[in-house]
Design an enzyme around this catalytic site. Sequence first.
Site, PDB file in Angstrom:
ATOM      1  CG  HIS B 134      -1.981  -1.029   1.201  1.00  0.00           C
ATOM      2  ND1 HIS B 134      -2.844  -1.231   0.150  1.00  0.00           N
ATOM      3  CD2 HIS B 134      -2.292  -1.965   2.135  1.00  0.00           C
ATOM      4  CE1 HIS B 134      -3.644  -2.260   0.441  1.00  0.00           C
ATOM      5  NE2 HIS B 134      -3.320  -2.715   1.633  1.00  0.00           N
ATOM      6  CG  HIS B 172      -6.435  -5.392   2.645  1.00  0.00           C
ATOM      7  ND1 HIS B 172      -5.922  -6.267   3.557  1.00  0.00           N
ATOM      8  CD2 HIS B 172      -7.449  -4.750   3.278  1.00  0.00           C
ATOM      9  CE1 HIS B 172      -6.596  -6.165   4.699  1.00  0.00           C
ATOM     10  NE2 HIS B 172      -7.532  -5.250   4.556  1.00  0.00           N
ATOM     11  CG  ASP B 259      -4.726 -10.073   4.483  1.00  0.00           C
ATOM     12  OD1 ASP B 259      -4.572 -10.742   3.443  1.00  0.00           O
ATOM     13  OD2 ASP B 259      -4.604  -8.843   4.513  1.00  0.00           O
TER      14      ASP B 259
END
Lengths: 216, 398
Positions: B134, B172, B259
């Site tokens: 990110h 994500h 995750d």
Amino acid sequence: MLVSDIMKKNLITLGPDSPIYVALELLHKHHIRHIPIVDESNQVIGIVSDRDVRDASPSIFASNQSKDLDNAIKTIMSTPVVAIHPLDFVEEIASIFYEEEFACLPVVQDNKLVGIVTEKDMLQTLIQLTGTHVQGSQIEIKVPDQIGMLPQVTKVVGQRRINITSVLVYPYTSDPKYRVIVFRVQTMNPLPIVNDLKDKGFDVLWPQELEKSNEL
Amino acid sequence: MSCKAAFVYSKQYTNYKFTADHPFNQLRVELTKDLLETENQLKEKHIIEPRIATDEEIGLVHDKDYIKAVKLAGEGNLSLDDGVEFGLGTEDTPMFVNMHQASALLVGGSLSAVEAVLDGNYAHALNLGGGLHHGFRNKASGFCVYNDGAIAIKYIREKYDLKVLYVDTDAHHGDGVQWAFYDDPNVCTLSIHETGRYLFPGTGSVTERGLKNGYGYSFNFPLDAFTEDESFLEVYESSIKEVTAYFKPDVIITQNGADAHYYDPLTHLCSTMTIYERIPLLAHQLAHQYCNGRWIALGGGGYDIWRVVPRAWAQIWNVMLTNEVFTNGLSAQWRDKWQPKAPVSLPAYWRDPSPLYKPIPRKSEITEKNKLTLDKALQFTRNFAKFNPTRKQGNGPS
């Protein structure tokens, strides 16, 4: 939000006597769908869309002899034109798009063309209102439709060092006594806020906890 | 089959620590290393000490002003107000002492992994401290300060001029890496993640396909919340196989965020350890099939650091070394050592019990939706294969 905040200011226009084929070229070159037609004093006297130009164009099956596209643009332009003002509210002009089914509105001030707003600009504005164009997580809370609910909720969020990028309030469709407040917050970890909200007794619709209901 | 692989590791990795209760916790890397050692699968000879990335290397992706702000933040000389524009001092990426040094070491680890594979005589390398996808050019976000994956890719492009396939299976969206190479046809990014409708960062829709020359070199597979193993693997296996065949990379970099598991507190996917066996096995196979074995794997997200991450990451290493996954019981020695420190009961087996949770009512809808997403995202490569059946080079459309 005002029209002047979202309107495009670099304008492609034509005079009334320009031939139609020039309009066709401009539409292709700039990937646009509307051209305002203005006189020498930059006053809007008409508008043409890509559809008007296409209607005037010969069929692709016709032989190439037609002189139709040499005609003046004023012969096919729509007039009079519904125009808007830079100080109009975006919310108001949205209803013009919806009711009149226009796809483009010229912005006029002192009788002169100063900008243009298209359906696409309206949609872009909507995307910005939802906050989905910046990184964030979404939280949805169901609250009674009563005075003072929003400040109670934002107070909880504000106590964490997390930025709110947008807030939307929707009707709760299956029960008019409630509302759904949707936040987009700039964090990868909304759990601390969610736990704070639950501790305060709020009904959090999302994130949902599958964990507890589905634990074996 | 056994391959030569490097395990990049430093005890200093745990210096990348925001606050005591922050979900991003590099203790995961130590837990994984310890698990592998007690399983007798990781030896001294496999371990490579990471180097520290230079400012110039970090500057391949990040702005000078940003690097300067990170340094100031680590010295306690950046005010909260000044940090805001760089994403520093937020709840996600708080400032901490020596944050530049700690972050530069994670980047250096990924560069060491690249060098081990491209200069050294290793087929594969693993840097579990990296995968911070990110990080943006001038902004920290989503627990990431410097984007080591993007820096490693830029480094490969500049120093070795190889075509890089980046595969991101973190729950994500791998936004930082995607945007860094959005217009680059020599870097293909593939991200499988939970849909951004609710989850951070919100991007990663099927329609994000790249820009200009890079159009057709970004692939996104957003999965519905509560997606389970079979549907996840259907999307993973089809996407990575077809995209690799289309792009024909010289080297594969995987970001192995862990995750997407049912236990993960931050996401809403419902996979089990099964996917963490298949993910490295297939990446390994494709690296040998297309890239002469060149495969660099990075860590990433993973917030159940006790029950999920050590098992998931240990499997990557085992696959690199032996092309096999651990099965049956987990090292009792490891459990005895760490159980007193863990707030949850540590798992006794490599695989999760089946079933791990109660059936999810919308399962067939979710599977159908994911299949549609898969087909839509792969429309581009499938059409390309259909209309260019003889073309050998994976140069995509011209």
